[in-house]
Motif scaffolding. Structure first.
Motif, PDB file in Angstrom:
ATOM      1  N   ILE A 177       0.816  -1.225  -0.081  1.00  0.00           N
ATOM      2  CA  ILE A 177      -0.065   0.027   0.021  1.00  0.00           C
ATOM      3  C   ILE A 177       0.865   1.306   0.102  1.00  0.00           C
ATOM      4  CG2 ILE A 177      -1.782   1.314   1.341  1.00  0.00           C
ATOM      5  CD1 ILE A 177      -3.009  -1.073  -0.135  1.00  0.00           C
ATOM      6  N   GLY A 178       1.890   1.209   0.948  1.00  0.00           N
ATOM      7  CA  GLY A 178       2.906   2.336   0.904  1.00  0.00           C
ATOM      8  C   GLY A 178       3.593   2.555  -0.490  1.00  0.00           C
ATOM      9  N   ALA A 179       4.101   1.493  -0.992  1.00  0.00           N
ATOM     10  CA  ALA A 179       4.625   1.440  -2.324  1.00  0.00           C
ATOM     11  C   ALA A 179       3.746   2.160  -3.602  1.00  0.00           C
ATOM     12  CB  ALA A 179       5.206   0.013  -2.634  1.00  0.00           C
ATOM     13  N   VAL A 180       2.485   1.705  -3.529  1.00  0.00           N
ATOM     14  CA  VAL A 180       1.553   2.011  -4.514  1.00  0.00           C
ATOM     15  C   VAL A 180       1.258   3.569  -4.194  1.00  0.00           C
ATOM     16  CG1 VAL A 180      -0.966   1.885  -5.155  1.00  0.00           C
ATOM     17  CG2 VAL A 180       0.545  -0.096  -4.880  1.00  0.00           C
ATOM     18  N   ILE A 181       1.050   4.120  -3.061  1.00  0.00           N
ATOM     19  CA  ILE A 181       0.683   5.476  -2.900  1.00  0.00           C
ATOM     20  C   ILE A 181       2.097   6.426  -3.307  1.00  0.00           C
ATOM     21  CG2 ILE A 181       0.516   7.288  -0.903  1.00  0.00           C
ATOM     22  CD1 ILE A 181      -0.838   5.209   0.579  1.00  0.00           C
ATOM     23  N   ALA A 182       3.344   5.745  -3.210  1.00  0.00           N
ATOM     24  CA  ALA A 182       4.740   6.772  -3.482  1.00  0.00           C
ATOM     25  C   ALA A 182       4.552   6.499  -4.882  1.00  0.00           C
ATOM     26  CB  ALA A 182       5.629   5.854  -3.111  1.00  0.00           C
ATOM     27  N   PHE A 183       4.415   5.415  -5.708  1.00  0.00           N
ATOM     28  CA  PHE A 183       4.275   5.428  -7.020  1.00  0.00           C
ATOM     29  C   PHE A 183       3.270   6.550  -7.531  1.00  0.00           C
ATOM     30  CE2 PHE A 183       6.128   1.160  -7.404  1.00  0.00           C
ATOM     31  CZ  PHE A 183       7.160   1.392  -8.143  1.00  0.00           C
ATOM     32  N   LEU A 184       1.978   6.660  -7.085  1.00  0.00           N
ATOM     33  CA  LEU A 184       1.256   7.567  -7.661  1.00  0.00           C
ATOM     34  C   LEU A 184       1.614   9.019  -7.215  1.00  0.00           C
ATOM     35  CD1 LEU A 184      -2.266   5.729  -6.526  1.00  0.00           C
ATOM     36  CD2 LEU A 184      -1.383   5.914  -8.891  1.00  0.00           C
ATOM     37  N   GLY A 185       2.012   9.210  -6.167  1.00  0.00           N
ATOM     38  CA  GLY A 185       2.460  10.467  -5.613  1.00  0.00           C
ATOM     39  C   GLY A 185       3.874  11.043  -6.531  1.00  0.00           C
ATOM     40  N   ALA A 186       4.779  10.040  -6.806  1.00  0.00           N
ATOM     41  CA  ALA A 186       5.998  10.661  -7.791  1.00  0.00           C
ATOM     42  C   ALA A 186       5.279  10.827  -8.905  1.00  0.00           C
ATOM     43  CB  ALA A 186       6.915   9.525  -7.725  1.00  0.00           C
ATOM     44  N   LEU A 188       2.566  11.621 -10.197  1.00  0.00           N
ATOM     45  CA  LEU A 188       1.447  13.057 -10.122  1.00  0.00           C
ATOM     46  C   LEU A 188       2.498  14.269  -9.930  1.00  0.00           C
ATOM     47  CD1 LEU A 188      -0.996  14.054 -10.759  1.00  0.00           C
ATOM     48  CD2 LEU A 188      -1.646  13.757  -8.447  1.00  0.00           C
ATOM     49  N   LEU A 189       3.224  14.107  -8.759  1.00  0.00           N
ATOM     50  CA  LEU A 189       3.798  15.373  -8.284  1.00  0.00           C
ATOM     51  C   LEU A 189       4.946  15.912  -8.964  1.00  0.00           C
ATOM     52  CD1 LEU A 189       3.521  14.600  -4.300  1.00  0.00           C
ATOM     53  CD2 LEU A 189       1.965  16.296  -5.800  1.00  0.00           C
ATOM     54  N   THR A 190       5.540  14.882  -9.326  1.00  0.00           N
ATOM     55  CA  THR A 190       6.642  15.452 -10.519  1.00  0.00           C
ATOM     56  C   THR A 190       6.158  16.101 -11.676  1.00  0.00           C
ATOM     57  OG1 THR A 190       6.659  13.074 -11.477  1.00  0.00           O
ATOM     58  CG2 THR A 190       8.402  13.550  -9.598  1.00  0.00           C
ATOM     59  N   GLN A 191       5.019  16.122 -12.060  1.00  0.00           N
ATOM     60  CA  GLN A 191       4.573  16.956 -13.453  1.00  0.00           C
ATOM     61  C   GLN A 191       4.314  18.197 -12.816  1.00  0.00           C
ATOM     62  OE1 GLN A 191       1.081  15.225 -14.822  1.00  0.00           O
ATOM     63  NE2 GLN A 191       1.687  13.002 -14.705  1.00  0.00           N
ATOM     64  N   VAL A 196       9.076  16.199  -4.423  1.00  0.00           N
ATOM     65  CA  VAL A 196       9.838  16.176  -2.915  1.00  0.00           C
ATOM     66  C   VAL A 196       8.633  15.875  -2.016  1.00  0.00           C
ATOM     67  CG1 VAL A 196       9.563  18.549  -2.488  1.00  0.00           C
ATOM     68  CG2 VAL A 196      11.074  17.215  -1.251  1.00  0.00           C
ATOM     69  N   PHE A 197       7.356  16.384  -2.330  1.00  0.00           N
ATOM     70  CA  PHE A 197       6.379  16.255  -1.476  1.00  0.00           C
ATOM     71  C   PHE A 197       5.580  14.922  -1.411  1.00  0.00           C
ATOM     72  CE2 PHE A 197       6.055  20.882  -2.087  1.00  0.00           C
ATOM     73  CZ  PHE A 197       6.395  21.399  -1.048  1.00  0.00           C
ATOM     74  N   THR A 198       6.166  13.917  -2.213  1.00  0.00           N
ATOM     75  CA  THR A 198       5.746  12.529  -2.028  1.00  0.00           C
ATOM     76  C   THR A 198       5.928  11.852  -0.848  1.00  0.00           C
ATOM     77  OG1 THR A 198       6.409  12.441  -4.409  1.00  0.00           O
ATOM     78  CG2 THR A 198       5.909  10.320  -3.297  1.00  0.00           C
ATOM     79  N   TRP A 286      13.273   6.144  -3.379  1.00  0.00           N
ATOM     80  CA  TRP A 286      14.358   6.075  -3.394  1.00  0.00           C
ATOM     81  C   TRP A 286      14.836   5.781  -4.919  1.00  0.00           C
ATOM     82  CZ3 TRP A 286      17.930   2.290  -0.310  1.00  0.00           C
ATOM     83  CH2 TRP A 286      19.481   2.578  -0.493  1.00  0.00           C
ATOM     84  N   SER A 287      13.910   4.860  -5.297  1.00  0.00           N
ATOM     85  CA  SER A 287      14.418   4.136  -6.679  1.00  0.00           C
ATOM     86  C   SER A 287      13.647   4.993  -7.888  1.00  0.00           C
ATOM     87  CB  SER A 287      13.719   2.830  -6.753  1.00  0.00           C
ATOM     88  OG  SER A 287      12.127   2.823  -6.716  1.00  0.00           O
ATOM     89  N   GLU A 288      12.513   5.654  -7.416  1.00  0.00           N
ATOM     90  CA  GLU A 288      11.793   6.496  -8.523  1.00  0.00           C
ATOM     91  C   GLU A 288      12.294   7.955  -8.570  1.00  0.00           C
ATOM     92  OE1 GLU A 288       9.872   5.754 -11.136  1.00  0.00           O
ATOM     93  OE2 GLU A 288       9.994   3.789 -10.338  1.00  0.00           O
ATOM     94  N   LEU A 289      12.599   8.683  -7.521  1.00  0.00           N
ATOM     95  CA  LEU A 289      12.964  10.085  -7.141  1.00  0.00           C
ATOM     96  C   LEU A 289      14.492  10.220  -6.945  1.00  0.00           C
ATOM     97  CD1 LEU A 289       9.747  11.369  -5.645  1.00  0.00           C
ATOM     98  CD2 LEU A 289      10.318  11.481  -8.092  1.00  0.00           C
ATOM     99  N   ALA A 290      14.979   9.074  -6.640  1.00  0.00           N
ATOM    100  CA  ALA A 290      16.548   9.221  -6.030  1.00  0.00           C
ATOM    101  C   ALA A 290      16.409   9.985  -4.876  1.00  0.00           C
ATOM    102  CB  ALA A 290      17.254   9.863  -7.035  1.00  0.00           C
ATOM    103  N   TYR A 291      15.679  10.021  -3.862  1.00  0.00           N
ATOM    104  CA  TYR A 291      15.485  10.369  -2.533  1.00  0.00           C
ATOM    105  C   TYR A 291      15.965   9.419  -1.629  1.00  0.00           C
ATOM    106  CZ  TYR A 291      13.053  14.390  -4.733  1.00  0.00           C
ATOM    107  OH  TYR A 291      12.790  15.469  -5.235  1.00  0.00           O
ATOM    108  N   GLY A 292      17.073   9.496  -1.068  1.00  0.00           N
ATOM    109  CA  GLY A 292      17.732   8.348  -0.199  1.00  0.00           C
ATOM    110  C   GLY A 292      16.817   8.205   1.183  1.00  0.00           C
ATOM    111  N   PRO A 293      17.034   7.054   2.047  1.00  0.00           N
ATOM    112  CA  PRO A 293      16.558   6.869   3.166  1.00  0.00           C
ATOM    113  C   PRO A 293      16.826   8.047   4.162  1.00  0.00           C
ATOM    114  CG  PRO A 293      17.609   5.007   2.359  1.00  0.00           C
ATOM    115  CD  PRO A 293      18.118   5.944   1.564  1.00  0.00           C
ATOM    116  N   ALA A 294      17.948   8.571   4.253  1.00  0.00           N
ATOM    117  CA  ALA A 294      18.271   9.520   5.337  1.00  0.00           C
ATOM    118  C   ALA A 294      17.259  10.975   4.960  1.00  0.00           C
ATOM    119  CB  ALA A 294      19.658  10.112   5.091  1.00  0.00           C
ATOM    120  N   PHE A 295      17.221  11.156   3.442  1.00  0.00           N
ATOM    121  CA  PHE A 295      16.366  12.350   3.351  1.00  0.00           C
ATOM    122  C   PHE A 295      14.765  11.992   3.498  1.00  0.00           C
ATOM    123  CE2 PHE A 295      13.674  14.494   0.213  1.00  0.00           C
ATOM    124  CZ  PHE A 295      13.651  15.731   0.157  1.00  0.00           C
TER     125      PHE A 295
END
Length: 373
Positions: A177-186, A188-191, A196-198, A286-295
């Motif tokens: 569920i968390g992965a799906v939300i992140a996919f949708l957010g990444a 949509l929001l990158t457009q 970053v608000f993902t 991390w995989s789609e937007l290159a935002y690491g775990p620390a960020f």
């Protein structure tokens, strides 16, 4: 070897006729000759019979002849086969004296009758639920007043079965569920240049809504159905009645341990769902937007509202736990003595629990909205 029933009609003066029967007028030989005979004899009376070629004759043939003729055939007409005449006389009398089938109501009346029956069933179910709630409150109060009578082994056993054994499915489901939300957010929001608000989207949705709702729905399908089936099977085998005979309160022995286990374990499972949901979202960002775990962790910890979202999600968990456990046990206690009733009650437990969870989640959303939380 049976012969197919046959007939011939010889008209006389007026509306009278001579009926010639041949073959076997029995259950195996009559076929659809009764309907044809009724059509051919419509409006005519039979005053004489020719039975020289009549074979077997039983109640099926007698009923066909009786229903086809508009008037009873005279007893003298059966002189060639008196035994057939006796069968015919008995069947004709029963057919004449039997009540006409009830007239079926029209569609309009049937529709309102069905609606009325549904309202009655709903009110009856509500009354039984209120009665169960009253008995449950009394049992909970008795458990608090007499803690020494608590069956701790049953509590721990139910906690293990309802809580610890459910951790894998809860974790895996919330992870996706968390992965799906992140996919949708990444996506949509990158457009809009706001990828970053993902992180906030995943954190708020998982902490506030999805973790507790998905966990509760899974336990509604897993534990509520189990409670209904276990208690229902005990009702079918009269084990609950045996408990009452031995002086054991079924609510203390069956309902309270399951209710306590759900109240204790659902917040824990909700927290597990939050952690795995955030982990799934973190891997996707991390995989789609290159935002690491620390960020990802930094964005969550720096948001002052995350503690509120976490509190909102955990506050719902005990309420949902009470609803799931109470509905499952209530349906189990309502099982009658047949398997069909058990199946209906188990299905009702799952459906009602899921509906109650979604309804209460909407109520909580309105309450927290008014409180600005």
């Amino acid at each position: 070897m049976s012969r197919t029933a046959q007939y011939q009609i010889q008209d006389r003066e007026g509306q009278a006729a001579i009926l010639r029967l041949s073959g076997d007028w029995s259950t195996t030989g009559i076929g659809r000759q009764g309907d044809r005979l009724e059509t051919d004899l419509r409006g005519r009376a039979v005053e004489a019979l020719d039975l020289t070629e009549l074979g077997r004759f039983d109640t099926a043939g007698a009923l066909a002849v009786a229903q086809a003729t508009s008037q009873p055939i005279p007893e003298a007409a059966w002189a060639e086969r008196p035994e057939a005449g006796r069968i015919y006389a008995m069947v004709e009398k029963l057919d004449r004296e039997s009540c006409a089938p009830p007239r079926r109501a029209n569609a309009f009346t049937r529709t309102f009758a069905k609606i009325g029956l549904g309202v009655y069933d709903f009110l009856a179910e509500a009354m039984l639920s209120l009665a169960f709630l009253g008995r449950l409150i009394v049992a909970v109060g008795s458990a608090f007043r007499h803690p020494g009578a608590i069956r701790w082994p049953a509590w721990f056993s139910q906690a293990e079965r309802s809580g610890l054994d459910a951790i894998p499915i809860i974790a895996v489901t919330n992870f996706f569920i968390g992965a799906v939300i992140a996919f949708l957010g990444a996506n949509l929001l990158t457009q809009f240049g706001a990828g970053v608000f993902t992180v906030q989207l995943v954190a708020v949705s998982v902490l506030r809504e999805f973790a507790v709702v998905i966990t509760s729905v899974l336990l509604a399908g897993r534990s509520a159905s189990s409670f209904a089936a276990e208690i229902g099977s005990m009702r079918m085998n009269q084990e609950v009645d045996a408990m009452q005979v031995m002086g054991v309160n079924p609510f203390q022995a069956l309902v309270i341990p399951r209710l306590a286990a759900m109240v204790l374990m659902l917040p824990l499972l909700t927290f597990v769902g939050m952690v795995t949901g955030l982990f799934g979202g973190m891997l996707v960002t991390w995989s789609e937007l290159a935002y690491g775990p620390a960020f990802f962790i930094q964005r969550i910890t720096e948001d002052p509202m995350m503690d509120t979202h976490l509190m909102v999600g955990l506050v719902k968990a005990p309420v949902f736990a009470v609803v799931v456990a109470a509905i499952g046990c209530r349906q189990g206690m309502s099982v009658a003595g047949d398997v069909e009733s058990l199946g209906r009650r188990v299905t009702a437990a799952v459906v009602q629990a899921i509906f109650a969870i979604i309804f209460l989640d909407a109520v909580f959303a309105m309450i927290f909205l008014e409180l600005n939380l």
